[in-house]
Design a protein around this motif. Structure first.
Motif, short mmCIF file in Angstrom:
data_model
loop_
_atom_site.label_atom_id
_atom_site.label_comp_id
_atom_site.label_asym_id
_atom_site.label_seq_id
_atom_site.Cartn_x
_atom_site.Cartn_y
_atom_site.Cartn_z
N ILE A 1 34.43 28.83 52.02
CA ILE A 1 33.71 30.02 52.50
C ILE A 1 34.41 31.28 52.02
CG2 ILE A 1 32.98 31.32 54.54
CD1 ILE A 1 32.71 28.61 55.98
N GLU A 2 35.71 31.39 52.28
CA GLU A 2 36.42 32.56 51.76
C GLU A 2 36.83 32.37 50.30
OE1 GLU A 2 37.57 30.40 54.20
OE2 GLU A 2 39.63 30.98 54.73
N GLY A 3 37.04 31.11 49.89
CA GLY A 3 37.46 30.85 48.52
C GLY A 3 36.43 31.25 47.49
N SER A 4 35.15 31.14 47.86
CA SER A 4 34.08 31.46 46.89
C SER A 4 33.79 32.95 46.82
CB SER A 4 32.80 30.71 47.26
OG SER A 4 32.33 31.08 48.54
N GLN A 5 34.50 33.76 47.59
CA GLN A 5 34.38 35.21 47.46
C GLN A 5 35.21 35.67 46.27
OE1 GLN A 5 35.34 36.06 51.87
NE2 GLN A 5 33.99 37.74 51.30
N GLY A 6 34.57 35.71 45.11
CA GLY A 6 35.27 36.09 43.90
C GLY A 6 34.32 36.73 42.91
N THR A 7 34.87 37.22 41.82
CA THR A 7 34.08 37.99 40.86
C THR A 7 34.23 37.45 39.44
OG1 THR A 7 35.89 39.57 40.56
CG2 THR A 7 34.25 40.10 42.23
N VAL A 8 33.20 37.72 38.64
CA VAL A 8 33.19 37.37 37.23
C VAL A 8 33.19 38.65 36.40
CG1 VAL A 8 31.89 36.26 35.37
CG2 VAL A 8 31.91 35.23 37.65
N GLN A 9 34.01 38.65 35.35
CA GLN A 9 33.99 39.77 34.42
C GLN A 9 33.65 39.27 33.02
OE1 GLN A 9 37.87 41.18 36.34
NE2 GLN A 9 37.34 42.89 34.99
N CYS A 10 32.69 39.95 32.39
CA CYS A 10 32.30 39.67 31.01
C CYS A 10 32.47 40.96 30.20
CB CYS A 10 30.85 39.21 30.93
SG CYS A 10 30.54 37.57 31.60
#
Length: 344
Positions: free
Chosen positions: A249-258
């Protein structure tokens, strides 16, 4: 029911890879186990792993690590709560000694506080060695709570876990103050590999990431999150390595940069709340122990190094799965077609 009987119906598990890593945290080829009923996840993540082998590898950086528990006490007033905090803060060394006495590996990193009305919330942040540290820090928090109530008898018990931790719930505080391992996985992918292995371009990936992950996520009200499906890879990896799966639940709070760099695509996944441990995982499940050993996460190392390696591998898995899915979504029809082919 015996503990052994709980393992009689395992979740389908396959090894994916190898992934190629470079850097101090993880180096070289590593194959990974993924436990899931979503069968397309295996070939999709394997496709990203293939890119890592041809693009020079995934660089993983550990920014921070800590496990937290927040205790809550009740004062007569907000003024009294603030005075109580000042007294506690002035005795931080005493708190650190208390925590060190509860475990061979628990060490205080920092105390944080919030006051709401007459309630004082104290967020205890600790290093926990190779364990994810939930129980270790809760035990330490109980010792601190008992000491506070004895030292300041005008305070009353509210909770051993006051939700300022915050455990297994979406929040902003974990990303801001840290909970678990703060890990970034990144890779620079030449244009020729993008076109040949993923049938996409840097321009398409940058545009999709902006429109889907950031704009779409913002419209949906995502909280400190801009990604396509971090949770898929996290759950499969967590189950295969004996982690507490609710921490996705908290682990999937993340971002992608391209980032389009002309002759390559810079692709990065930032996971600020990755909660994993290489000891205490799986509760003695021999399959989990075997998985951790095969990934080199049960070796003789300094305390904490095996868990850091595990976190780095996990972040690399997330990157591979995220890269593959986003690339598929730049091509109309590819996502539905491949899922129908694989799951029928």
């Amino acid at each position: 029911m015996s503990a052994r009987s709980t393992y009689n119906t395992p979740i389908p598990t396959q090894w994916v890879g190898p992934l190629v890593f470079k850097g101090d945290l993880v180096e070289g080829e590593v194959s990974v186990p993924l436990a899931t009923f979503e069968s397309p996840l295996w070939p999709s993540t394997a496709r990203g792993a293939g890119v890592s082998r041809h693009a020079g590898g995934i660089q993983v950086t550990l920014v921070d690590e800590r496990m937290t528990r927040s205790i809550a006490v009740r004062a007569k007033s907000a003024a009294a709560a603030y005075a109580a905090w000042q007294r506690i803060e002035a005795q931080t060394e005493t708190v650190a000694d208390l925590i060190a006495g509860t475990s061979r590996f628990a060490r205080l990193i920092k105390l944080n506080r919030q006051i709401a009305g007459n309630l004082l919330f104290i967020r205890i942040e600790c290093a926990t060695g190779d364990a994810s540290g939930h129980n270790m820090v809760t035990k330490a928090a109980e010792a601190v709570l008992d000491w506070i109530l004895a030292d300041q008898p005008d305070l009353d018990y509210s909770s051993i876990s006051g939700n300022f931790c915050i455990d297994k719930k979406a929040s902003a505080v974990n990303g801001l103050l840290g909970r678990g391992k703060y890990v970034i996985a990144e890779m620079d992918i030449p244009v020729r590999l993008l076109k040949r292995m993923l049938r996409t371009t840097p321009e398409q990936m940058v545009l999709l990431n902006h429109e889907k992950n950031y704009l779409g996520g913002n419209l949906a009200g995502s909280l400190r999150s801009a990604n396509a499906h971090f949770a898929n890879m996290l759950l499969a990896f967590y189950l295969a390595t004996g982690q507490d799966a609710a921490n996705i639940i908290e682990g999937s709070q993340g971002t992608v940069q391209c980032e389009d760099r002309g002759d390559s695509l810079y692709f990065a996944c930032t996971l600020p709340n990755l909660i994993v441990g290489s000891v205490g995982s799986g509760k003695g499940n021999p399959q989990v122990e075997e998985h951790l050993e095969k990934m080199g996460c049960k070796d003789e190392r300094n305390p904490g190094d095996n868990a850091r390696r595990l976190a780095g591998i996990c972040a690399g898995v997330v990157l591979c799965g995220e890269l593959s899915l986003l690339a598929a979504q730049t091509n109309p029809g590819e996502l539905v077609r491949t899922h129908m082919e694989m799951e029928r």
